[in-house]
Write an enzyme that holds these catalytic residues in place. Structure first.
Site, PDB file in Angstrom:
ATOM      1  N   HIS A  72       0.900  -1.129  -0.036  1.00 58.14           N
ATOM      2  CA  HIS A  72       0.057   0.110   0.113  1.00 58.14           C
ATOM      3  C   HIS A  72       1.125   1.266   0.111  1.00 58.14           C
ATOM      4  CE1 HIS A  72      -4.127  -1.616   1.764  1.00 58.14           C
ATOM      5  NE2 HIS A  72      -3.718  -2.347   0.723  1.00 58.14           N
ATOM      6  N   TYR A 200      -9.120   5.595   7.582  1.00 55.21           N
ATOM      7  CA  TYR A 200      -9.255   5.851   9.154  1.00 55.21           C
ATOM      8  C   TYR A 200     -10.283   7.001   9.145  1.00 55.21           C
ATOM      9  CZ  TYR A 200      -5.018   3.124   9.997  1.00 55.21           C
ATOM     10  OH  TYR A 200      -3.953   2.310  10.213  1.00 55.21           O
ATOM     11  N   PRO A 292      -4.132   0.078  18.579  1.00 57.62           N
ATOM     12  CA  PRO A 292      -3.728  -0.834  17.152  1.00 57.62           C
ATOM     13  C   PRO A 292      -4.198   0.593  16.036  1.00 57.62           C
ATOM     14  CG  PRO A 292      -6.022  -1.371  18.205  1.00 57.62           C
ATOM     15  CD  PRO A 292      -5.152  -0.813  19.196  1.00 57.62           C
ATOM     16  N   LYS A 296       1.144  -0.539  15.001  1.00 62.15           N
ATOM     17  CA  LYS A 296       2.547  -0.562  15.311  1.00 62.15           C
ATOM     18  C   LYS A 296       2.843  -1.799  16.162  1.00 62.15           C
ATOM     19  CE  LYS A 296       4.290   2.771  13.526  1.00 62.15           C
ATOM     20  NZ  LYS A 296       4.181   2.333  12.281  1.00 62.15           N
ATOM     21  N   TYR A 384       4.188   6.416  10.048  1.00 63.96           N
ATOM     22  CA  TYR A 384       3.303   5.230   9.779  1.00 63.96           C
ATOM     23  C   TYR A 384       4.065   3.975   8.971  1.00 63.96           C
ATOM     24  CZ  TYR A 384      -0.921   2.632   8.556  1.00 63.96           C
ATOM     25  OH  TYR A 384      -1.791   1.693   8.716  1.00 63.96           O
TER      26      TYR A 384
HETATM   27  C1  LIG Z   1      -6.942  -8.672  20.025  1.00 65.72           C
HETATM   28  C2  LIG Z   1      -5.848  -8.030  19.258  1.00 65.72           C
HETATM   29  C3  LIG Z   1      -5.812  -7.411  18.153  1.00 65.72           C
HETATM   30  C4  LIG Z   1      -4.506  -6.767  17.687  1.00 65.72           C
HETATM   31  N1  LIG Z   1      -4.682  -6.125  16.698  1.00 65.72           N
HETATM   32  C5  LIG Z   1      -3.414  -5.364  16.235  1.00 65.72           C
HETATM   33  C6  LIG Z   1      -3.468  -4.712  14.870  1.00 65.72           C
HETATM   34  O1  LIG Z   1      -4.567  -4.515  14.217  1.00 65.72           O
HETATM   35  N2  LIG Z   1      -2.316  -4.143  14.441  1.00 65.72           N
HETATM   36  C7  LIG Z   1      -1.166  -4.366  15.162  1.00 65.72           C
HETATM   37  O2  LIG Z   1      -0.088  -3.768  14.721  1.00 65.72           O
HETATM   38  N3  LIG Z   1      -1.269  -5.063  16.366  1.00 65.72           N
HETATM   39  C8  LIG Z   1      -2.147  -5.572  16.685  1.00 65.72           C
HETATM   40  N4  LIG Z   1      -2.238  -6.365  17.806  1.00 65.72           N
HETATM   41  C9  LIG Z   1      -0.668  -6.488  18.733  1.00 65.72           C
HETATM   42  C10 LIG Z   1      -0.136  -7.551  17.752  1.00 65.72           C
HETATM   43  O3  LIG Z   1      -0.814  -8.531  17.571  1.00 65.72           O
HETATM   44  C11 LIG Z   1       0.967  -7.830  18.952  1.00 65.72           C
HETATM   45  O4  LIG Z   1       1.913  -6.712  18.887  1.00 65.72           O
HETATM   46  C12 LIG Z   1       2.017  -8.957  18.512  1.00 65.72           C
HETATM   47  O5  LIG Z   1       1.346  -9.926  18.606  1.00 65.72           O
HETATM   48  C13 LIG Z   1       3.146  -9.106  19.350  1.00 65.72           C
HETATM   49  O6  LIG Z   1       3.965 -10.524  19.205  1.00 65.72           O
HETATM   50  P1  LIG Z   1       4.720 -11.041  20.342  1.00 65.72           P
HETATM   51  O7  LIG Z   1       5.141 -12.424  19.595  1.00 65.72           O
HETATM   52  O8  LIG Z   1       5.304  -9.947  21.076  1.00 65.72           O
HETATM   53  O9  LIG Z   1       3.502 -11.335  21.300  1.00 65.72           O
HETATM   54  P2  LIG Z   1       2.121 -12.491  21.226  1.00 65.72           P
HETATM   55  O10 LIG Z   1       1.582 -12.288  20.009  1.00 65.72           O
HETATM   56  O11 LIG Z   1       0.983 -12.113  22.421  1.00 65.72           O
HETATM   57  O12 LIG Z   1       2.859 -14.027  21.500  1.00 65.72           O
HETATM   58  C14 LIG Z   1       3.085 -14.349  22.801  1.00 65.72           C
HETATM   59  C15 LIG Z   1       3.194 -15.735  22.857  1.00 65.72           C
HETATM   60  O13 LIG Z   1       3.720 -16.052  24.087  1.00 65.72           O
HETATM   61  C16 LIG Z   1       3.089 -17.138  24.651  1.00 65.72           C
HETATM   62  N5  LIG Z   1       3.138 -17.235  25.981  1.00 65.72           N
HETATM   63  C17 LIG Z   1       2.442 -16.387  26.823  1.00 65.72           C
HETATM   64  N6  LIG Z   1       2.755 -16.381  28.162  1.00 65.72           N
HETATM   65  C18 LIG Z   1       3.457 -17.613  28.086  1.00 65.72           C
HETATM   66  C19 LIG Z   1       4.240 -18.366  28.955  1.00 65.72           C
HETATM   67  N7  LIG Z   1       3.941 -17.932  30.479  1.00 65.72           N
HETATM   68  N8  LIG Z   1       4.875 -19.466  28.833  1.00 65.72           N
HETATM   69  C20 LIG Z   1       5.228 -19.696  27.250  1.00 65.72           C
HETATM   70  N9  LIG Z   1       4.572 -19.167  26.237  1.00 65.72           N
HETATM   71  C21 LIG Z   1       3.694 -17.941  26.689  1.00 65.72           C
HETATM   72  C22 LIG Z   1       1.515 -16.843  24.050  1.00 65.72           C
HETATM   73  O14 LIG Z   1       0.765 -17.895  24.018  1.00 65.72           O
HETATM   74  C23 LIG Z   1       1.724 -16.491  22.838  1.00 65.72           C
HETATM   75  O15 LIG Z   1       1.796 -17.347  21.643  1.00 65.72           O
HETATM   76  C24 LIG Z   1      -3.116  -7.022  18.381  1.00 65.72           C
HETATM   77  C25 LIG Z   1      -3.252  -7.796  19.421  1.00 65.72           C
HETATM   78  C26 LIG Z   1      -4.310  -8.218  19.913  1.00 65.72           C
HETATM   79  C27 LIG Z   1      -4.226  -8.963  21.284  1.00 65.72           C
END
Ligand SMILES: Cc1cc2nc3c(=O)[nH]c(=O)nc-3n(C[C@H](O)[C@H](O)[C@H](O)COP(=O)(O)OP(=O)(O)OC[C@H]3O[C@@H](n4cnc5c(N)ncnc54)[C@H](O)[C@@H]3O)c2cc1C
Length: 389
Positions: A72, A200, A292, A296, A384
């Site tokens: 995009h 948006y 969101p 980011k 962005y």
């Molecule tokens: C509902 C929702 C909607 C979102 N929408 C957007 C969006 O539109 N745009 C955007 O940019 N971001 C969005 N986000 C944020 C984005 O999804 C996250 O920033 C991203 O997933 C971060 O990745 P991560 O791997 O750091 O954490 P996570 O994706 O949370 O992964 C963490 C992992 O650790 C595991 N875990 C947790 N605790 C433990 C433990 N004690 N032991 C072992 N494993 C564990 C979990 O099961 C998970 O698989 C959204 C988040 C949510 C919750």
């Protein structure tokens, strides 16, 4: 068991770091609390900064994204049912890629399997130990048996509710938080997106966002009360409200259909400092959360992974510890800039519960100023598409 780097959490940040390190010959084990099916079914982010795109390519997982993702070059902002476009490409020379987090995670799991990477799922009671010593280790249970792995470093990629951040002593950890007084009601529908780019919308009735995953999968959001019940929002009520908030010509061509997923998400800005304590490094949502609005969350997880990956590669391949020493400072510097942008964009686009007519007019004036100024659009676009690593 022994490994060089034990990664807690098999979400996008944990899998990406594991994949990048493995390609440099650095041994990792990933411990994930949930089942693989559960992790792969989570519907979350969808917009990738170009830095994230390049990091995924570097990890060897860019092929499907490059085939199926949608670059995009701009986005639409709307006020009072009228829209204008911010051209990322013209103002910054860069673009973003629309490619769902679900797909990114699936590609990473496939790549880990192809390299015989070790990802242990359904690991219960994962607990890091001796993080402030030279000999950290992690324990967990699986199938009724207790396991232990010794390692050089523990990387906390376990999201906001994980165990890693609370392992840093309270005397060291500082937390900064803003909780926004509203939520996002989001639906996924198997309908063509209303536009080729995201819209948006600021509206006196509340914010709305038209987003997408592919040609026949749309993601739409409207601002709602975070305490609303999903039962109170029939698909019909959702579509009617969305149409009221977006530009008239977009509302006219909007194709509606049954929702295949519907959820309400709270909005929060959160940062934990430091992002390194002893042999523990935090990456992604374990250390910070953004609303969101600025797309980011996943991208910040990727930039943390970039810094952690280079720091660990320098340590193992060059015997140089400076990257690890500077990890927290470097990652936080970029995190705070993204926190600021997400806060600004959220504040500009949403209706706050106590918002006066004066404040609504100020928001509209700021959007009109943005529409009229290439300089202002360039600043917005730079943030962005993603600040440099
Ligand atoms: C509902 C929702 C909607 C979102 N929408 C957007 C969006 O539109 N745009 C955007 O940019 N971001 C969005 N986000 C944020 C984005 O999804 C996250 O920033 C991203 O997933 C971060 O990745 P991560 O791997 O750091 O954490 P996570 O994706 O949370 O992964 C963490 C992992 O650790 C595991 N875990 C947790 N605790 C433990 C433990 N004690 N032991 C072992 N494993 C564990 C979990 O099961 C998970 O698989 C959204 C988040 C949510 C919750």
């Amino acid at each position: 068991m022994r490994t060089q780097v034990c990664i807690i959490g098999g979400g996008p940040s944990g899998l990406l770091l594991s994949q990048l390190l493995h390609r440099k010959g650095i041994d990792t084990v990933v411990l994930e609390r949930r089942s693989r099916d559960y992790v792969l079914s989570r519907i979350r982010a969808g917009v990738l900064e170009w830095g994230t795109v390049e990091l995924l390519r570097e990890a060897g997982v860019g092929a499907r994204m490059d085939r199926e993702g949608f670059p995009h070059e701009g986005t639409y902002l709307a006020l009072q049912n009228r829209g204008f476009r911010v051209d990322f490409k013209a103002t910054t020379g860069k673009q973003v890629m629309v490619y769902g987090q679900t797909e990114v995670t699936a590609d990473l799991y496939a790549a880990r399997d192809a390299m015989d990477g070790v990802v242990i799922d359904e690991a219960e009671g994962v607990t890091p130990h001796a993080l402030d010593s030279d000999a950290p280790f992690v324990t967990w249970h699986k199938d009724g048996t207790e396991h232990r792995i010794d390692c050089d470093f523990v990387i906390g990629c376990d999201g906001f509710h994980g165990i890693s951040r609370p392992s840093i002593p309270n005397s060291v950890l500082r937390e900064f938080e803003r909780v926004y007084p509203f939520g996002w009601l989001g639906i996924l529908s198997e309908t063509p997106p209303v536009d080729d780019e995201l819209i948006y919308a600021n509206h006196p009735r509340g914010f709305a966002l038209c987003s997408m995953r592919n040609e026949n999968l749309s993601r739409y959001y409207i601002q709602c009360d975070v305490n609303d019940s999903l039962d109170a929002w029939s698909d019909r009520a959702f579509w009617d409200e969305l149409k009221r908030r977006i530009p008239g010509e977009a509302a006219e061509r909007l194709v509606t259909g049954p929702s295949i997923e519907k959820s309400i998400a709270p909005l929060r800005s959160f940062v934990a400092e430091p992002m390194r304590w002893g042999r523990l490094l935090l990456c992604g949502d374990a250390a910070h959360i953004v609303p969101p609005t600025g797309a980011k969350g996943l991208n910040l997880a990727a930039s943390d992974v970039h810094y952690a990956y280079h720091a660990l590669a320098r340590h193992y391949l060059d015997g140089d510890g400076e990257g690890l020493e500077r990890y927290s400072e470097q990652a936080l510097s970029r995190v705070w800039k993204a926190i600021r942008f997400s806060w600004w964009f959220t504040t500009l686009m949403h209706r706050f519960p106590d918002q006066t007519e004066f404040e609504q007019r100020i928001q509209e004036a700021e959007l009109e100023a943005l529409e009229a100024s290439t300089a202002a659009q360039t600043v917005m676009a730079e943030n962005y598409v993603g600040l440099p690593y």
